[in-house]
Design a protein around this motif. Structure first.
Motif, PDB file in Angstrom:
ATOM      1  N   LEU A 151       0.814  -1.207   0.000  1.00 59.65           N
ATOM      2  CA  LEU A 151       0.000   0.000   0.000  1.00 59.65           C
ATOM      3  C   LEU A 151       0.854   1.265   0.000  1.00 59.65           C
ATOM      4  O   LEU A 151       0.607   2.198  -0.775  1.00 59.65           O
ATOM      5  CB  LEU A 151      -0.927  -0.008   1.219  1.00 59.65           C
ATOM      6  CG  LEU A 151      -1.973   1.098   1.225  1.00 59.65           C
ATOM      7  CD1 LEU A 151      -3.150   0.723   0.351  1.00 59.65           C
ATOM      8  CD2 LEU A 151      -2.448   1.382   2.653  1.00 59.65           C
ATOM      9  N   THR A 152       1.882   1.326   0.844  1.00 61.87           N
ATOM     10  CA  THR A 152       2.654   2.566   0.952  1.00 61.87           C
ATOM     11  C   THR A 152       3.623   2.764  -0.208  1.00 61.87           C
ATOM     12  O   THR A 152       4.276   3.811  -0.276  1.00 61.87           O
ATOM     13  CB  THR A 152       3.424   2.644   2.286  1.00 61.87           C
ATOM     14  OG1 THR A 152       4.405   1.603   2.324  1.00 61.87           O
ATOM     15  CG2 THR A 152       2.494   2.546   3.477  1.00 61.87           C
ATOM     16  N   ASP A 153       3.715   1.810  -1.118  1.00 62.65           N
ATOM     17  CA  ASP A 153       4.480   2.069  -2.339  1.00 62.65           C
ATOM     18  C   ASP A 153       3.836   3.224  -3.105  1.00 62.65           C
ATOM     19  O   ASP A 153       4.538   4.030  -3.728  1.00 62.65           O
ATOM     20  CB  ASP A 153       4.533   0.822  -3.220  1.00 62.65           C
ATOM     21  CG  ASP A 153       5.339  -0.310  -2.592  1.00 62.65           C
ATOM     22  OD1 ASP A 153       6.058  -0.065  -1.597  1.00 62.65           O
ATOM     23  OD2 ASP A 153       5.241  -1.439  -3.097  1.00 62.65           O
ATOM     24  N   MET A 154       2.512   3.312  -3.051  1.00 59.32           N
ATOM     25  CA  MET A 154       1.822   4.438  -3.691  1.00 59.32           C
ATOM     26  C   MET A 154       2.125   5.737  -2.959  1.00 59.32           C
ATOM     27  O   MET A 154       2.419   6.763  -3.591  1.00 59.32           O
ATOM     28  CB  MET A 154       0.314   4.178  -3.715  1.00 59.32           C
ATOM     29  CG  MET A 154      -0.094   2.986  -4.573  1.00 59.32           C
ATOM     30  SD  MET A 154      -1.901   2.804  -4.725  1.00 59.32           S
ATOM     31  CE  MET A 154      -2.334   2.202  -3.082  1.00 59.32           C
ATOM     32  N   SER A 155       2.060   5.701  -1.644  1.00 53.10           N
ATOM     33  CA  SER A 155       2.364   6.891  -0.832  1.00 53.10           C
ATOM     34  C   SER A 155       3.760   7.413  -1.129  1.00 53.10           C
ATOM     35  O   SER A 155       3.980   8.619  -1.317  1.00 53.10           O
ATOM     36  CB  SER A 155       2.255   6.548   0.656  1.00 53.10           C
ATOM     37  OG  SER A 155       1.021   5.957   0.972  1.00 53.10           O
ATOM     38  N   HIS A 156       4.717   6.498  -1.167  1.00 53.80           N
ATOM     39  CA  HIS A 156       6.112   6.885  -1.392  1.00 53.80           C
ATOM     40  C   HIS A 156       6.308   7.471  -2.790  1.00 53.80           C
ATOM     41  O   HIS A 156       7.044   8.459  -2.967  1.00 53.80           O
ATOM     42  CB  HIS A 156       7.022   5.677  -1.204  1.00 53.80           C
ATOM     43  CG  HIS A 156       8.463   5.978  -1.455  1.00 53.80           C
ATOM     44  ND1 HIS A 156       9.224   6.738  -0.600  1.00 53.80           N
ATOM     45  CD2 HIS A 156       9.283   5.641  -2.488  1.00 53.80           C
ATOM     46  CE1 HIS A 156      10.450   6.844  -1.084  1.00 53.80           C
ATOM     47  NE2 HIS A 156      10.507   6.193  -2.234  1.00 53.80           N
ATOM     48  N   GLY A 175      -6.080  11.998   3.065  1.00 49.46           N
ATOM     49  CA  GLY A 175      -5.454  11.204   2.014  1.00 49.46           C
ATOM     50  C   GLY A 175      -6.453  10.321   1.311  1.00 49.46           C
ATOM     51  O   GLY A 175      -7.665  10.504   1.416  1.00 49.46           O
ATOM     52  N   GLY A 176      -5.922   9.349   0.580  1.00 50.26           N
ATOM     53  CA  GLY A 176      -6.763   8.440  -0.179  1.00 50.26           C
ATOM     54  C   GLY A 176      -7.390   7.370   0.699  1.00 50.26           C
ATOM     55  O   GLY A 176      -7.157   7.305   1.915  1.00 50.26           O
ATOM     56  N   ILE A 189      -4.845   5.937   2.726  1.00 56.36           N
ATOM     57  CA  ILE A 189      -3.632   5.971   1.901  1.00 56.36           C
ATOM     58  C   ILE A 189      -2.968   7.336   2.069  1.00 56.36           C
ATOM     59  O   ILE A 189      -3.406   8.320   1.461  1.00 56.36           O
ATOM     60  CB  ILE A 189      -3.950   5.721   0.416  1.00 56.36           C
ATOM     61  CG1 ILE A 189      -4.740   4.421   0.249  1.00 56.36           C
ATOM     62  CG2 ILE A 189      -2.656   5.679  -0.402  1.00 56.36           C
ATOM     63  CD1 ILE A 189      -5.279   4.213  -1.154  1.00 56.36           C
ATOM     64  N   PRO A 190      -1.929   7.447   2.898  1.00 59.08           N
ATOM     65  CA  PRO A 190      -1.242   8.731   3.060  1.00 59.08           C
ATOM     66  C   PRO A 190      -0.545   9.135   1.762  1.00 59.08           C
ATOM     67  O   PRO A 190      -0.284   8.296   0.889  1.00 59.08           O
ATOM     68  CB  PRO A 190      -0.206   8.455   4.162  1.00 59.08           C
ATOM     69  CG  PRO A 190      -0.604   7.150   4.777  1.00 59.08           C
ATOM     70  CD  PRO A 190      -1.333   6.392   3.716  1.00 59.08           C
ATOM     71  N   ASN A 191      -0.233  10.409   1.665  1.00 53.07           N
ATOM     72  CA  ASN A 191       0.473  10.917   0.489  1.00 53.07           C
ATOM     73  C   ASN A 191       1.964  11.094   0.752  1.00 53.07           C
ATOM     74  O   ASN A 191       2.642  11.845   0.053  1.00 53.07           O
ATOM     75  CB  ASN A 191      -0.154  12.242   0.048  1.00 53.07           C
ATOM     76  CG  ASN A 191      -1.550  12.036  -0.494  1.00 53.07           C
ATOM     77  OD1 ASN A 191      -1.767  11.184  -1.339  1.00 53.07           O
ATOM     78  ND2 ASN A 191      -2.493  12.805   0.018  1.00 53.07           N
ATOM     79  N   PRO A 211      -3.506  13.106  -3.787  1.00 49.18           N
ATOM     80  CA  PRO A 211      -2.542  14.038  -3.208  1.00 49.18           C
ATOM     81  C   PRO A 211      -3.107  15.454  -3.091  1.00 49.18           C
ATOM     82  O   PRO A 211      -3.845  15.919  -3.959  1.00 49.18           O
ATOM     83  CB  PRO A 211      -1.368  13.998  -4.179  1.00 49.18           C
ATOM     84  CG  PRO A 211      -1.937  13.500  -5.461  1.00 49.18           C
ATOM     85  CD  PRO A 211      -3.057  12.586  -5.091  1.00 49.18           C
ATOM     86  N   MET A 212      -2.754  16.115  -1.978  1.00 48.83           N
ATOM     87  CA  MET A 212      -3.078  17.525  -1.734  1.00 48.83           C
ATOM     88  C   MET A 212      -1.765  18.223  -1.424  1.00 48.83           C
ATOM     89  O   MET A 212      -1.061  17.824  -0.493  1.00 48.83           O
ATOM     90  CB  MET A 212      -4.043  17.647  -0.561  1.00 48.83           C
ATOM     91  CG  MET A 212      -5.388  17.006  -0.800  1.00 48.83           C
ATOM     92  SD  MET A 212      -6.194  16.539   0.741  1.00 48.83           S
ATOM     93  CE  MET A 212      -6.565  14.818   0.405  1.00 48.83           C
TER      94      MET A 212
END
Length: 278
Positions: A151-156, A175-176, A189-191, A211-212
């Motif tokens: 999941l955090t691969d997207m965040s990173h 986030g998402g 989903i954090p950004n 993302p914001m």
């Protein structure tokens, strides 16, 4: 010691993904109608009415209207407003503004959710660059949403792109999220963050990535209306979002008209829209 259980993530069948696509396509087309309607002199309530009419006329139901008491079909956030701006007849768009429009729709019980930030007339080069960086970071995040990834691969991926482009404020605390039979589902989903954490992504999972990004500080304040979130320093913000499905062929962007073909092509990424020939 008890192990902390990760929340279950809803997995959709092929038939359910087609209903998600129908909802997503309605959202994507509604946002294009709104993009074309944005101009100096129009109010955010005008835009809200256009959105509701388009969604209902095309067989959908607005996701946001009535959600925990929210009064709008869209969230309309101007300049320093990051997210959750309430449509209002007194909020008039002016030349040089930017407006973030977040929109959701339900089709046969399934949700789509997406957002764009649109320039009003002529905007500064600094603002235009903010919009470009934020939108590109979204697509980097979506490209990382592949079966077998964490999941955090997207965040990173989102954070890495933004950091590579300058000293922007990446909003925290918003986030998402998962999406499907409800608009907001687990997981968050954090950004930002390190890669390699969280659940493994599996075909049939659907997420809204959003993302914001602020011109200045990442710090935020919620206004007294209980909804609108603004930048602490009063500088402008941008917000882009898409709903996508994890598939064996790659990410399928359900709220993009072309399912992501153009952007993934720019990034040189193999994804559902190209691998499937859709």
């Amino acid at each position: 010691m008890f192990k902390r259980r990760r929340p279950a993530i809803q997995v959709k069948t092929a038939e359910q993904l087609e209903l998600m696509r129908a909802a997503g396509l309605l959202v994507g087309r509604t946002l294009e109608v709104l993009r074309a309607a944005v101009r100096p002199g129009i109010t955010t309530l005008d835009l809200d009415r256009i959105a509701e009419r388009h969604i209902r006329d095309n067989g959908g139901v607005p996701s946001f209207k009535g959600y925990h008491g929210f009064t709008g079909t869209i969230c309309a956030s101007i300049n320093e407003e990051i997210v959750h701006g309430i449509p209002n007849g007194g909020k008039v768009l002016r030349d040089g503004d930017v407006i973030s429009i977040d929109c959701g729709a339900i089709v046969e019980g399934w949700h789509g959710d997406a957002a764009i930030t649109v320039p009003v007339g002529e905007i500064t080069a600094e603002l235009r660059r903010l919009l470009e960086v934020t939108e590109a970071s979204l697509w980097h995040g979506l490209a990382a949403g592949r079966a077998g990834a964490r999941l955090t691969d997207m965040s990173h991926a989102i954070e890495a792109h933004i950091r590579s482009e300058g000293a922007y404020g990446i909003v925290e605390g918003y986030g998402g999220h998962g999406i499907g039979t409800e608009m907001h589902m687990d997981p968050l989903i954090p950004n930002h963050g390190a890669p390699g954490h969280g659940p493994v992504l599996e075909p049939g999972m659907c997420f809204a990535v959003e993302p914001m990004v602020n011109l200045g500080t990442k710090d935020t304040v919620e206004l007294d209306d209980g909804w609108t979130v603004v930048t602490l320093d009063g500088r402008s913000s941008a917000h882009f979002e898409h709903t996508f499905a994890v598939t064996p062929e790659g990410p399928r962007v359900l709220t993009a008209i072309d399912e992501g073909r153009e952007w993934f092509g720019r990034l040189g990424v193999e994804a559902y829209a190209t691998a499937s020939g859709k």
